[in-house]
Scaffold this motif. Structure first.
Motif, PDB file in Angstrom:
ATOM      1  N   HIS A 182       0.841  -1.212   0.000  1.00  0.00           N
ATOM      2  CA  HIS A 182       0.000   0.000   0.000  1.00  0.00           C
ATOM      3  C   HIS A 182       0.868   1.251   0.000  1.00  0.00           C
ATOM      4  O   HIS A 182       1.287   1.733   1.049  1.00  0.00           O
ATOM      5  CB  HIS A 182      -0.900  -0.033   1.242  1.00  0.00           C
ATOM      6  N   HIS A 216       1.505   5.216  -2.200  1.00  0.00           N
ATOM      7  CA  HIS A 216       1.004   6.219  -3.169  1.00  0.00           C
ATOM      8  C   HIS A 216       2.159   7.118  -3.593  1.00  0.00           C
ATOM      9  O   HIS A 216       2.420   8.137  -2.960  1.00  0.00           O
ATOM     10  CB  HIS A 216      -0.074   7.099  -2.531  1.00  0.00           C
ATOM     11  N   LYS A 268      -9.417  -0.930  -5.429  1.00  0.00           N
ATOM     12  CA  LYS A 268      -9.813  -0.259  -4.187  1.00  0.00           C
ATOM     13  C   LYS A 268     -11.016   0.635  -4.420  1.00  0.00           C
ATOM     14  O   LYS A 268     -11.075   1.373  -5.410  1.00  0.00           O
ATOM     15  CB  LYS A 268      -8.641   0.571  -3.648  1.00  0.00           C
ATOM     16  N   HIS A 290      -5.814   0.084   5.942  1.00  0.00           N
ATOM     17  CA  HIS A 290      -5.499   0.989   7.062  1.00  0.00           C
ATOM     18  C   HIS A 290      -6.538   0.996   8.195  1.00  0.00           C
ATOM     19  O   HIS A 290      -7.142   2.033   8.508  1.00  0.00           O
ATOM     20  CB  HIS A 290      -5.187   2.414   6.587  1.00  0.00           C
ATOM     21  N   ASP A 310       0.727   2.706   3.620  1.00  0.00           N
ATOM     22  CA  ASP A 310      -0.070   3.813   3.088  1.00  0.00           C
ATOM     23  C   ASP A 310       0.821   5.043   2.889  1.00  0.00           C
ATOM     24  O   ASP A 310       0.388   6.180   3.095  1.00  0.00           O
ATOM     25  CB  ASP A 310      -1.258   4.137   4.013  1.00  0.00           C
TER      26      ASP A 310
HETATM   27 ZN    ZN Z   1      -3.903   4.684   0.754  1.00  0.00          ZN
END
Ligand code: ZN
Ligand code: DUC
Ligand code: ZN
Ligand code: ZN
Length: 466
Positions: A64, A66, A155, A244, A320
């Motif tokens: 995970h 970004h 997602k 998360h 994340d």
């Molecule tokens: Zn995320």
């Protein structure tokens, strides 16, 4: 043919710990052997790595991240180049990032855009999930093709109305499609509609500070959305992965579902295990550094999350990783906390932070490896290529010194962001050497990787369902 021998370490996988030498031939692990057997490997070896006193573990799999993600009127600060380099420094040799289908755009267009960002730039191997922002017959049909291209998970957001948000009907339809094509549905479980009401009420009352972020994103709104996502997945007959997880009440929903044998999996992140909602109340605007969603929670939630990691109610620790610079990006939210770009850096520190659980006796060493590497690899269709050290596996290997201490700091980290959420924290354990598909990309504090070494990973479907 290139032959590398890793000598004298303790090889730790999710299932065993064994003092063994490892023979790497080209990009793969060829054999594990006793020191006597390994003697025979030495004459033909191109390199010998001394792992005496070190753990030899499979490279981390961060499911995970970004990188270069457009969000909140700006874009996350790590590129695929800087972010995967930082991952390598932290012992993570695979990332799975999120390509985004834009509203009005097609799913394959979104994927192509992210391929263009990543290709030729990554230091370690990478895969993609797809964020589905615009669910309709066309985009649902496109998902089948994506599964065939190795993008086997997507997602959906129950939060962020007007941006990524999908209503329950769209979520149900996407899950039904996943039940048919074998994809894994990931859900950001927060009731975004209710949160928006609380945001507007806070702003109208003049409450604009970062600390409001923790108040409006109430734990019960995470629990409620988690419950709803689970029921929708049951109705659709689809497996579910909740990203998360930070609230104990949301974890309770997962526990209940898993106890009834429903294929629901939970992920948490280091920030929820080590930081609390109190960070949002730092003086001045400093709290903005800790704005992420789901938000940080009061300390009592941490105990439950650690328990969940031990009992496998939580199966994966991912980061994340979504960094925004304090000076130029977080400050977009001065005077309106809802405009603070949501996200925190962390891709470099996951292995070290989770290792503190081993140091404190909260996790076994094997569980540490399982949470950080083996389970995410299996969850996202990469095992046994990734996530273990076994003949035939990719030689993604980390030599880890369990005793060395170091301090986490923006002054020394390699992420492209101007602050570190763990600034000044001393951790026990340090990455010494990293191999990615047989190549040493980090050794003794020297970075030897290069952009473009990392390859796109076509993933199989989730390994927990068949
Ligand atoms: Zn995320
Ligand atoms: N949460 C974050 O904190 N950042 C990116 C997206 C998200 O859901
Ligand atoms: Zn999310
Ligand atoms: Zn470190």
């Amino acid at each position: 043919m290139t032959r590398t021998v890793i000598r004298g370490g303790l090889v730790i996988t999710a299932t065993e710990e064994v003092e063994a030498d490892v023979l790497v031939v080209d990009e793969q692990v060829a054999a594990l052997g006793t020191p006597e057997l390994a003697e025979q490997w030495l004459p033909g070896a191109d390199a010998v790595l001394d792992a005496e006193g070190l753990y030899v573990i499979p490279g981390g799999v961060d499911g995970h991240t970004h990188m270069e993600m457009p969000f909140g009127g700006t874009s996350s600060a790590d590129t695929f180049e800087t972010g995967t380099r930082a991952a390598a420094w932290g012992g993570t040799t695979t990332i799975i990032d999120f390509a985004i289908q834009s509203i009005g755009g097609s799913a394959p267009e979104g994927l192509d855009t992210w391929h263009a960002k990543a290709e030729g730039n990554c230091a370690v191997d990478y895969g993609f999930h797809l964020i589905l922002s615009d669910v309709h017959d066309g985009s649902l049909a496109e998902l089948d093709g994506l599964v065939g291209e190795g993008v086997t998970s997507f997602k959906l957001f129950m939060a962020y109305p007007g941006v990524f948000y999908s209503d329950d009907g769209r979520i149900l339809r996407a899950m039904q499609r996943a039940a048919g094509n074998g994809a894994l549905t990931m859900v950001h479980a927060e009731n975004g509609i209710a949160i928006d009401v609380l945001v507007q009420q806070a702003l109208a009352a003049g409450r604009t500070d970062p600390r409001e972020h923790g108040r409006v994103r109430h734990p019960l709104l995470e629990a409620e959305a988690t419950h709803r996502a689970i029921q929708l997945a049951r109705v659709a007959g689809a497996p579910l992965y909740v990203v998360h997880v930070s609230a104990a009440e949301a974890l309770d929903e997962l526990v209940r579902a898993r106890d009834t044998g429903i294929p629901v999996f939970g992920e948490t992140c280091p920030q929820y295990l080590f930081l609390t909602v109190d960070e949002l109340s730092r003086p001045g605007f400093e709290g903005a550094k800790y704005v992420c969603s789901t938000p940080l929670r009061p300390e009592e939630h941490q105990r439950e999350l650690w328990r969940g990691l031990r009992t496998d109610d939580l199966s994966v620790v991912a980061t994340d990783h979504c960094p925004f610079c304090f000076a130029s990006q977080k400050e977009l939210g001065i005077g309106d906390f809802s405009k603070i770009p949501n996200g925190m850096p962390g891709v470099e520190h996951r292995l070290d932070l989770l290792h503190q659980g081993v140091v404190d006796g909260r996790l076994t060493r094997r569980r540490w490896v399982e949470l950080a590497s083996t389970t995410p690899a299996r969850m996202f269709g990469l095992h046994p290529r990734k996530g273990t050290i076994a003949p035939g596996s990719d030689a993604d290997v980390v030599l880890y010194d369990p005793r060395a201490e170091h301090v986490l700091s923006a002054g020394t980290h390699h992420m492209n962001v101007d602050y570190n959420p763990y600034e000044g924290r001393t951790v026990t354990g340090a990455v010494r050497t990293v191999l990615s598909r047989g190549r040493v990309i980090l050794d003794g504090g020297e970075y030897r990787g290069r952009p473009g070494h990392g390859r796109f990973l076509r993933r199989d479907t989730c390994g927990y369902l068949t």
